[in-house]
Design a protein around this motif. Structure first.
Motif, PDB file in Angstrom:
ATOM      1  N   HIS A 192     -11.323  -5.122   4.503  1.00 11.21           N
ATOM      2  CA  HIS A 192     -10.789  -3.916   5.156  1.00 11.21           C
ATOM      3  C   HIS A 192     -11.653  -3.519   6.339  1.00 11.21           C
ATOM      4  CE1 HIS A 192      -9.526   0.385   5.541  1.00 11.21           C
ATOM      5  NE2 HIS A 192      -8.364  -0.217   5.404  1.00 11.21           N
ATOM      6  N   THR A 204      -7.511  -5.363   1.177  1.00 10.89           N
ATOM      7  CA  THR A 204      -6.091  -5.014   1.271  1.00 10.89           C
ATOM      8  C   THR A 204      -5.157  -6.178   0.984  1.00 10.89           C
ATOM      9  OG1 THR A 204      -5.976  -5.583   3.591  1.00 10.89           O
ATOM     10  CG2 THR A 204      -6.589  -3.342   3.076  1.00 10.89           C
ATOM     11  N   SER A 223       0.816  -1.214   0.000  1.00 14.05           N
ATOM     12  CA  SER A 223       0.000   0.000   0.000  1.00 14.05           C
ATOM     13  C   SER A 223       0.852   1.267   0.000  1.00 14.05           C
ATOM     14  CB  SER A 223      -0.902  -0.018   1.231  1.00 14.05           C
ATOM     15  OG  SER A 223      -0.126  -0.308   2.381  1.00 14.05           O
ATOM     16  N   ARG A 228       2.673 -10.116   3.534  1.00 17.46           N
ATOM     17  CA  ARG A 228       2.194  -9.536   2.281  1.00 17.46           C
ATOM     18  C   ARG A 228       3.351  -8.795   1.608  1.00 17.46           C
ATOM     19  NH1 ARG A 228      -2.079  -4.543   2.147  1.00 17.46           N
ATOM     20  NH2 ARG A 228      -0.241  -3.598   3.086  1.00 17.46           N
ATOM     21  N   LYS A 230      -1.462   4.923  -3.076  1.00 23.01           N
ATOM     22  CA  LYS A 230      -0.922   3.571  -3.248  1.00 23.01           C
ATOM     23  C   LYS A 230      -0.410   3.461  -4.686  1.00 23.01           C
ATOM     24  CE  LYS A 230      -3.792   1.574   0.422  1.00 23.01           C
ATOM     25  NZ  LYS A 230      -4.985   2.363   0.769  1.00 23.01           N
ATOM     26  N   HIS A 288      -6.429  -0.129  -3.402  1.00 21.35           N
ATOM     27  CA  HIS A 288      -5.129  -0.717  -3.751  1.00 21.35           C
ATOM     28  C   HIS A 288      -4.819  -0.615  -5.237  1.00 21.35           C
ATOM     29  CE1 HIS A 288      -2.811  -2.769  -0.582  1.00 21.35           C
ATOM     30  NE2 HIS A 288      -3.871  -2.412   0.124  1.00 21.35           N
TER      31      HIS A 288
HETATM   32  N1  DSN Z   1      -3.373   0.187   5.455  1.00 20.87           N
HETATM   33  C1  DSN Z   1      -3.742  -0.135   4.098  1.00 20.87           C
HETATM   34  C2  DSN Z   1      -3.010  -1.333   3.600  1.00 20.87           C
HETATM   35  O1  DSN Z   1      -1.877  -1.526   4.007  1.00 20.87           O
HETATM   36  O2  DSN Z   1      -3.512  -2.060   2.763  1.00 20.87           O
HETATM   37  C3  DSN Z   1      -5.195  -0.284   3.951  1.00 20.87           C
HETATM   38  O3  DSN Z   1      -5.865   0.724   4.605  1.00 20.87           O
END
Ligand code: DSN
Length: 451
Positions: free
Chosen positions: A120, A197, A26, A382, A251, A225
């Motif tokens: 989310h 997310t 993100s 992730r 993002k 995203h």
């Molecule tokens: N904090 C964001 C993320 O990392 O996907 C989503 O709000």
């Protein structure tokens, strides 16, 4: 001149960003022009209201700025002629809340993605503490049954609305549209939401539209995203399909932290009232200027190349990680993010992400579908490619990066995991981790953040 104490922290953060490879899905780097716009005199002005209808005088330039920003959203996202946008939300969560405030009443039902599967918080979240869970709760959580929430309302959305959540399919970790349709028919929600997310696959917006139509629900596509990838056609767009589309601007879109709501004119009218006076006061005009600059940058052939490279990089990284024996949630990715399931490595996400950070590879721990561990030390990490692609890394570097990640995970898995403080000490003094860190720094010097 900055206060020296502040300057010191800023210098340290600049150096951290310069000397690490940030794989947080993100995050991104902005251009100097975006940062100049955000930090400009636009930030001094109060402008509650909308262009031509403000509560403060002196807004002639701000009106022009906000109209320009809306025009750029319209152009870059190819909004239909009966759509418009609100560019004032201070963040993605506010944007979603503004949508609910505009079209729902307290107690209305929302159908959204289950948070541990990659949804989310702003789509609703409540849970029952482990000690209070009945046997049935435990069985339901481990099954592919929908999630009806728990005793503790965490998100304000779950305090106000009745939130039901769909899970991904147990065998594929991919959305099962017929199960979602069945659930929607049974629950008759007033609003259906897609997006999240940590879902590595594309969403079938047309299918979700059909489901919403079958049950007479509004359809909100949250593309926070993917916004930058959707803007240039690298991924499919829900614009003109969903009733409302929300996205953050920092993002894949490479702007400042902020958000936008796009919808049909008649819904935008409700949303405008919902944002101001419903939820917010004066918009952050420096941010709106930064978003406008980012949209000008997104409206170029270079940005389209960038967005395509983000996805190529993610696919290459995913492919190499699979080859190295990593289990990837859903088997891979269609976009900019990858979720590694570390269950077979016997290494929780908390340990893996600490070890990677120590080697200069910045990631975040994440729950995975059908998670069996606590979110404090979940089973996944992730990874995302938006920021490293902005630095200029390409496929060849993704192969190197996959090997570096593998070296770190292998080293971390040799250490005892019963005492996190001891693990941290061992990682920080490990020769293998230091060697990876040197290679990460070579890549960082080769692909510097151009301030
Ligand atoms: N904090 C964001 C993320 O990392 O996907 C989503 O709000």
């Amino acid at each position: 001149m900055l206060n020296p104490v502040l300057q010191k922290i800023l210098d340290a953060e600049t150096s951290r960003q310069q000397n690490t490879l940030d794989l947080i899905a993100s995050e991104n780097f902005t251009s100097a022009a975006v940062r100049e716009a955000v930090g400009s005199v636009f930030m001094h002005k109060y402008s509650e209201g909308y262009p031509g209808a403000r509560y403060y005088e002196g807004n002639e330039n701000i009106d022009e700025l906000e109209n320009l920003c809306i025009e750029m959203v319209t152009k870059v996202f190819n909004l239909p002629s009966n759509w418009s946008a609100n560019v004032q939300p201070l963040a993605g969560s506010n944007a979603n809340l503004a949508v609910y405030n505009a079209i729902l009443n307290p107690g209305d039902k929302i159908l959204s993605m289950y948070l541990p599967d990659g949804g989310h918080l702003s789509h609703g979240w409540s849970y029952t503490p482990t000690k209070d869970r009945s046997d049935k709760d435990i069985q339901d959580l481990a099954s592919d049954k929908p999630y009806y929430g728990g005793s503790t309302k965490i998100s304000i959305v779950s305090k106000i609305f009745n939130v039901v959540q769909y899970k991904v399919a147990k065998d594929t970790s991919i959305l099962d549209y017929s199960a979602i349709e069945q659930l929607a028919m049974q629950e008759k929600p007033k609003l259906i939401i897609t997006g999240g997310t940590a879902y590595p696959r594309e969403i079938d917006y047309k299918k979700m539209r059909e489901i919403a139509d079958k049950v007479g629900a509004y359809y909100l596509a949250d593309i926070a995203h993917e916004a930058g990838l959707i803007a240039v056609g690298v991924l499919n767009s829900p614009i003109g399909i969903a009733d409302v589309v929300t996205f953050t601007t920092h993002k894949t879109l490479r702007g400042p932290k902020g958000a936008v709501i796009a919808a049909k004119e008649e819904i935008i009218k409700l949303i405008n009232k919902s944002i101001m006076p419903g939820l917010q006061g004066g918009p952050h005009n420096g941010t709106i200027a930064g978003i406008t600059q980012a949209l000008f940058e997104a409206d170029t052939p270079e940005f389209k190349e960038y967005a395509a490279q983000v996805v190529e990089n993610a696919k290459t990284l995913a492919g190499k990680l699979s080859e190295l024996g990593y289990s990837l949630v859903s088997g891979g990715t269609d976009k900019h993010l990858i979720l590694i399931d570390l269950t077979a490595k016997n290494l929780g996400g908390k340990f893996a992400s600490y070890a990677l950070n120590s080697a200069g590879i910045v990631t975040n721990k994440s729950t995975i579908p059908y998670e069996s561990q606590s979110p404090v030390n979940p089973s996944g990490i992730r990874l995302g490619t938006p920021l490293i692609t902005t630095r200029g890394l390409k496929e060849a570097e993704m192969i190197k990066l996959a090997n570096l990640i593998d070296s770190v995970i292998k080293e971390a898995a040799t250490l005892p995991l019963d005492d996190f403080e001891f693990f941290k000490q061992q990682i920080d003094s490990s020769q293998a981790i230091k060697e990876v860190k040197e290679k990460v720094q070579q890549l960082c010097s080769q692909f510097p953040f151009k301030v």
